[in-house]
Enzyme design. Structure first.
Site, short mmCIF file in Angstrom:
data_model
loop_
_atom_site.label_atom_id
_atom_site.label_comp_id
_atom_site.label_asym_id
_atom_site.label_seq_id
_atom_site.Cartn_x
_atom_site.Cartn_y
_atom_site.Cartn_z
N PRO A 179 0.89 -1.13 -0.05
CA PRO A 179 -0.13 -0.05 -0.13
C PRO A 179 0.68 1.49 0.08
O PRO A 179 0.42 2.46 -0.18
CB PRO A 179 -0.80 -0.06 1.15
N GLY A 181 4.25 1.84 2.13
CA GLY A 181 4.97 2.07 3.05
C GLY A 181 6.25 2.65 2.63
O GLY A 181 7.09 3.69 3.19
N ASP A 197 3.13 -1.30 -8.94
CA ASP A 197 2.03 -2.40 -8.24
C ASP A 197 0.97 -2.36 -9.28
O ASP A 197 0.50 -1.37 -9.46
CB ASP A 197 1.93 -2.15 -6.69
N LYS A 264 12.17 -12.98 -0.45
CA LYS A 264 10.99 -13.65 0.40
C LYS A 264 10.88 -14.98 0.25
O LYS A 264 10.97 -15.70 -0.90
CB LYS A 264 9.59 -13.06 0.30
C1 LIG Z 1 4.67 -6.99 0.96
S1 LIG Z 1 3.73 -6.06 -0.12
C2 LIG Z 1 4.62 -4.36 -0.22
C3 LIG Z 1 4.44 -3.66 0.98
C4 LIG Z 1 5.26 -2.42 0.46
N1 LIG Z 1 6.38 -2.56 0.40
C5 LIG Z 1 4.90 -1.30 1.65
O1 LIG Z 1 5.97 -0.68 2.38
O2 LIG Z 1 3.72 -1.03 1.92
C6 LIG Z 1 3.93 -6.97 -1.70
C7 LIG Z 1 3.61 -6.51 -2.75
O3 LIG Z 1 3.61 -6.88 -4.12
C8 LIG Z 1 3.08 -6.63 -4.80
N2 LIG Z 1 3.13 -7.51 -6.08
C9 LIG Z 1 3.06 -9.08 -5.92
N3 LIG Z 1 3.43 -9.30 -7.40
C10 LIG Z 1 3.72 -8.20 -8.03
C11 LIG Z 1 4.14 -8.12 -9.52
N4 LIG Z 1 4.51 -8.88 -10.33
N5 LIG Z 1 4.47 -6.86 -9.81
C12 LIG Z 1 4.46 -5.69 -8.93
N6 LIG Z 1 3.89 -5.81 -7.68
C13 LIG Z 1 3.68 -7.38 -7.03
C14 LIG Z 1 1.57 -7.05 -4.08
O4 LIG Z 1 0.60 -6.64 -5.09
C15 LIG Z 1 1.80 -6.35 -2.82
O5 LIG Z 1 1.25 -5.33 -2.99
#
Ligand SMILES: C[S@@+](CC[C@H](N)C(=O)[O-])C[C@H]1O[C@@H](n2cnc3c(N)ncnc32)[C@H](O)[C@@H]1O
Length: 305
Positions: A179, A181, A197, A264
């Site tokens: 979202p 951060g 994203d 991860k």
């Molecule tokens: C752990 S969250 C990130 C949190 C973010 N760093 C923050 O500080 O709020 C992981 C994010 O990776 C995104 N995601 C997953 N696959 C993706 C892709 N192929 N391209 C871009 N984003 C992706 C998800 O939609 C999710 O919002």
């Protein structure tokens, strides 16, 4: 030469497996401290690596404290066992501040040693350690109102450990930004951020100056379509091998100066890919205090900020 590796909290098994793969012979395990009579190797799952440890008999609390003080001022206690006796020794040592950090700030530079009681009458100590923080643990004065997720804490920690962070006007790409951060942290530093994203950013973050959201997949993004960037960040949830290919593509483009990416793990730890990240020249791979079952890959191709 003795080295001790303090496992990140809850990650003793991955640390032991990592050391086994690095062909490190373990001589003892003292709770979360893995001890080897060999020179130190890089170990991502260690919250702290104790270099050139020395072991000596403890005749009395006072003599143990004096022996530590005679080496240097600052010591962090690790006392999973014999805690009360260890605390009596630590009380006789100069106070080491463990105040929460206000970001942005550099990690402390004063040498910080680590010590433990292996037995009530045997002390193991190292004057030099890999982490500038006691037992590798760092806390921050949190920002409870700005960032829309708690993921910002691991980015703060990564930048504090790097001792550098984006400067006003620098260009950043934040992959997997939702979202927001990390994007919030970067925009607060005055950097320009391309936040990538498929999911949209929190509205407050999207409205911050310098923030541009792209509703695309991080993996479909061509570095050349973005151009030169000072920092590439990724917190995308994906398999480590897929992230490695993405990092290699951006590295090969020559368009990125600095990388900070979360590796991860889902289920089993992918040690092979973690080792491939660590083998990238100048890379650091660390388990930060704010990481879960994940590691942080950091690479600065340009020094000084
Ligand atoms: C752990 S969250 C990130 C949190 C973010 N760093 C923050 O500080 O709020 C992981 C994010 O990776 C995104 N995601 C997953 N696959 C993706 C892709 N192929 N391209 C871009 N984003 C992706 C998800 O939609 C999710 O919002």
């Amino acid at each position: 030469m003795t080295t001790a590796y303090l496992a990140a909290q809850g990650f003793l098994d991955p640390l032991q497996e990592e050391l086994r793969r690095a062909r490190v012979t373990v001589s003892a395990v003292h709770d979360h401290l893995v001890i080897s009579d060999e020179p130190a190797v890089a170990a991502a799952w260690a919250a702290n690596i104790w270099h050139d440890c020395i072991e000596w008999p403890v005749a009395s609390i006072g003599s143990a404290a004096k022996a530590l003080r005679d080496i240097q001022r600052n010591w962090a206690m690790y006392a999973p066992l014999h805690h009360r006796r260890a605390a009596l020794i630590q009380e006789r040592l100069p106070h080491v501040s463990a105040k929460p950090i206000v970001f942005p700030a550099n990690a402390p530079t004063a040498p910080l040693g680590a010590w433990t009681l292996l037995a009530p009458d045997r002390l193991l100590a190292a004057a030099a350690c890999s982490s500038p923080f006691p037992n590798g643990e760092v806390t921050f004065i949190e920002d409870k109102t700005g960032p829309p997720s708690r993921a910002y804490l691991k980015l703060w920690e990564a930048l504090v450990r790097l001792r550098r962070w984006p400067q006003p006007g620098e260009r950043c790409v934040d992959l997997g930004a939702c979202p927001g951060g990390w994007t919030y942290v970067l925009a607060r530093l005055g950097a320009r951020v391309v936040a990538v994203d498929k999911a949209p950013l929190d509205a407050k973050v999207a409205a911050m100056p310098g923030v541009e959201w792209r509703g695309e997949s991080a993996f479909g993004l061509e570095p050349e379509s973005i151009g030169p960037v000072d920092w590439l960040f990724s917190d995308v949830i994906c398999y480590p091998a897929r992230l490695l290919r993405l990092v290699e593509r951006w590295r090969a483009s020559g368009l990125v100066k600095n990388f900070v990416c979360t590796i991860k793990f889902q289920g089993e730890t992918d040690h092979e890919t973690a080792a491939a990240f660590a083998a990238i020249p100048q890379a650091q791979v660390l388990h930060l205090a704010h990481n879960k079952h994940e590691l942080t890959f950091m690479l600065c191709l340009e020094t000084g900020s």
